[in-house]
Write a protein that holds these residues in place. Structure first.
Motif, mmCIF file in Angstrom:
data_model
loop_
_atom_site.group_PDB
_atom_site.id
_atom_site.type_symbol
_atom_site.label_atom_id
_atom_site.label_comp_id
_atom_site.label_asym_id
_atom_site.label_seq_id
_atom_site.Cartn_x
_atom_site.Cartn_y
_atom_site.Cartn_z
ATOM 1 N N TRP A 1 89.110 -14.544 79.663
ATOM 2 C CA TRP A 1 88.717 -13.210 80.103
ATOM 3 C C TRP A 1 89.941 -12.574 80.763
ATOM 4 O O TRP A 1 90.471 -13.113 81.748
ATOM 5 C CB TRP A 1 87.581 -13.276 81.110
ATOM 6 C CG TRP A 1 86.290 -13.849 80.601
ATOM 7 C CD1 TRP A 1 86.110 -14.807 79.656
ATOM 8 C CD2 TRP A 1 84.977 -13.495 81.061
ATOM 9 N NE1 TRP A 1 84.780 -15.085 79.476
ATOM 10 C CE2 TRP A 1 84.061 -14.294 80.332
ATOM 11 C CE3 TRP A 1 84.492 -12.600 82.008
ATOM 12 C CZ2 TRP A 1 82.676 -14.208 80.529
ATOM 13 C CZ3 TRP A 1 83.122 -12.513 82.215
ATOM 14 C CH2 TRP A 1 82.223 -13.306 81.475
ATOM 15 N N LEU A 2 90.388 -11.430 80.262
ATOM 16 C CA LEU A 2 91.591 -10.782 80.773
ATOM 17 C C LEU A 2 91.240 -9.538 81.581
ATOM 18 O O LEU A 2 90.498 -8.669 81.114
ATOM 19 C CB LEU A 2 92.523 -10.402 79.623
ATOM 20 C CG LEU A 2 93.079 -11.563 78.795
ATOM 21 C CD1 LEU A 2 93.913 -11.021 77.637
ATOM 22 C CD2 LEU A 2 93.905 -12.499 79.661
ATOM 23 N N ALA A 3 91.805 -9.475 82.802
ATOM 24 C CA ALA A 3 91.571 -8.334 83.687
ATOM 25 C C ALA A 3 92.854 -7.526 83.838
ATOM 26 O O ALA A 3 93.958 -8.082 83.821
ATOM 27 C CB ALA A 3 91.102 -8.820 85.060
ATOM 28 N N PRO A 4 92.749 -6.207 83.992
ATOM 29 C CA PRO A 4 93.939 -5.380 84.167
ATOM 30 C C PRO A 4 94.511 -5.531 85.569
ATOM 31 O O PRO A 4 93.770 -5.600 86.550
ATOM 32 C CB PRO A 4 93.405 -3.967 83.933
ATOM 33 C CG PRO A 4 91.970 -4.035 84.344
ATOM 34 C CD PRO A 4 91.505 -5.412 83.971
ATOM 35 N N VAL A 5 95.836 -5.582 85.662
ATOM 36 C CA VAL A 5 96.519 -5.597 86.959
ATOM 37 C C VAL A 5 96.867 -4.148 87.284
ATOM 38 O O VAL A 5 97.783 -3.576 86.685
ATOM 39 C CB VAL A 5 97.777 -6.478 86.916
ATOM 40 C CG1 VAL A 5 98.479 -6.476 88.278
ATOM 41 C CG2 VAL A 5 97.415 -7.907 86.506
ATOM 42 N N ALA A 6 96.120 -3.547 88.201
ATOM 43 C CA ALA A 6 96.272 -2.127 88.512
ATOM 44 C C ALA A 6 97.714 -1.810 88.886
ATOM 45 O O ALA A 6 98.371 -2.564 89.600
ATOM 46 C CB ALA A 6 95.341 -1.747 89.665
ATOM 47 N N GLY A 7 98.217 -0.692 88.351
ATOM 48 C CA GLY A 7 99.582 -0.293 88.656
ATOM 49 C C GLY A 7 100.617 -0.888 87.737
ATOM 50 O O GLY A 7 101.815 -0.689 87.934
ATOM 51 N N SER A 8 100.173 -1.641 86.733
ATOM 52 C CA SER A 8 101.098 -2.251 85.777
ATOM 53 C C SER A 8 100.535 -2.123 84.375
ATOM 54 O O SER A 8 99.419 -1.640 84.173
ATOM 55 C CB SER A 8 101.317 -3.727 86.116
ATOM 56 O OG SER A 8 100.230 -4.524 85.664
ATOM 57 N N ARG A 9 101.314 -2.600 83.396
ATOM 58 C CA ARG A 9 100.867 -2.638 82.001
ATOM 59 C C ARG A 9 100.548 -4.073 81.603
ATOM 60 O O ARG A 9 100.755 -4.475 80.465
ATOM 61 C CB ARG A 9 101.949 -2.077 81.078
ATOM 62 C CG ARG A 9 102.239 -0.613 81.234
ATOM 63 C CD ARG A 9 101.107 0.255 80.727
ATOM 64 N NE ARG A 9 100.802 -0.014 79.319
ATOM 65 C CZ ARG A 9 99.719 0.453 78.699
ATOM 66 N NH1 ARG A 9 98.833 1.175 79.365
ATOM 67 N NH2 ARG A 9 99.529 0.190 77.428
ATOM 68 N N ALA A 10 100.016 -4.848 82.555
ATOM 69 C CA ALA A 10 99.790 -6.272 82.288
ATOM 70 C C ALA A 10 98.333 -6.661 82.483
ATOM 71 O O ALA A 10 97.602 -6.070 83.279
ATOM 72 C CB ALA A 10 100.675 -7.125 83.191
ATOM 73 N N LEU A 11 97.941 -7.681 81.740
ATOM 74 C CA LEU A 11 96.653 -8.340 81.890
ATOM 75 C C LEU A 11 96.912 -9.761 82.378
ATOM 76 O O LEU A 11 97.892 -10.397 81.974
ATOM 77 C CB LEU A 11 95.901 -8.378 80.564
ATOM 78 C CG LEU A 11 95.606 -7.039 79.890
ATOM 79 C CD1 LEU A 11 95.110 -7.270 78.460
ATOM 80 C CD2 LEU A 11 94.572 -6.258 80.684
#
Length: 292
Positions: free
Chosen positions: A245-255
């Protein structure tokens, strides 16, 4: 040419200090100050629904680089039986969705088995490596220099940037193959989209992310360093019950994984986030490091 670092005279004397050494060994180029997203996550680890440990992850992700540390500690009966604990650290850069690590270190300790692994990379290829205890190569598929190029370490594999400027949780964000080298074995983990879910942090997790996550099915393929036909390898290659399960890292373009679930021969092992907190900070220019 790849070189091996000298072995430590006492494995049990190795500590998390070796992680800091390995990371400080990778050169860092000076750059102007800029914003960095920092993530602090905590996880519960279960086996067959029974709590067996906890883990914590800290990551810093900026416009082109990342650093991440993770620690794991067994609890309860699992701690009594194994005494297990470990820590790992990695750093590197990325362009689009391509991750290029520059350093990795792992230190695990148990009642009967401990290990320390460190390696440095340049251009996506292993340049220096130390593995204690040494790798046993009898009856295993040889690991070639080609197997140690274009790889990610197990910790860098958790950082999954998404190219472009579109929606992070798009179905296509799952579609990637992670060419993992852990110091002992080389294997591929292929991900593909399965579904969307909603993740909820623990009630006491203040300021934590709760919301949509993208769920990827995972498959495993052994490449080198393994024993062909070994029951454990065959089980993993045929395992259809693995997902991330991948969650967004707020403020970046990464999961980054919120949850990882893997069926094992004795039951399903699950690591699930209870807290997933991000903040943005100003990052000062880096100083040059020292080569290994």
């Amino acid at each position: 040419m790849m070189t091996r670092l000298p072995a430590s005279p006492r494995l049990r004397a190795a500590s998390v200090a070796s992680l800091a050494f390995a990371l400080s060994a990778a050169p860092i180029l000076a750059a102007p100050a800029f914003a960095e997203t920092q993530l602090r996550a905590r996880y519960d680890v279960t086996l067959m629904g029974i709590g067996i440990g906890t883990a914590s992850l800290q990551a810093g992700i900026d416009r082109a680089s990342y650093d991440v540390t993770m620690s794991l500690r067994m609890t309860g009966l699992a701690k009594f039986l194994t005494g297990g604990q470990g820590a790992a650290a990695a750093r590197g850069g990325y362009v689009g969705a391509a991750v290029t690590p520059t350093a990795y270190a792992l230190n695990t300790r148990g009642k009967e088995k401990s290990q320390v692994i460190r390696f440095a990379l340049a251009g996506g290829a292993i340049r220096q490596i130390s593995v204690e205890p040494p790798v046993k190569t009898k009856d295993t598929v040889p690991i070639t220099e080609a197997d140690q190029r274009g790889i990610v370490d197990p910790l860098s594999a958790l950082v999954m940037p998404v190219a472009g400027s579109g929606e992070l949780l798009d179905k296509s964000s799952c579609d990637r193959t992670l060419p993992v080298f852990d110091g002992r074995q080389r294997y591929d983990v292929a991900l593909h989209y399965d579904r969307m879910e909603t993740a909820t942090a623990a009630p006491e997790a203040k300021d934590s992310y709760s919301g949509k996550v993208i769920v990827c099915k995972a498959s495993y393929r052994a490449i080198a360093g393994h024993k062909p036909g070994r029951e454990q390898v065959t089980f993993m290659e045929q395992n259809k019950d693995m997902e991330v399960w991948l969650a967004p890292v707020a403020g970046s373009r990464a999961l980054i994984p919120w949850k990882i679930s893997v069926r094992t021969p004795i039951g399903t092992a699950v690591i699930t986030a209870t807290s997933f907190v991000t903040e943005t900070k100003e990052k000062a220019a880096g100083a040059k490091g020292v080569d290994l």
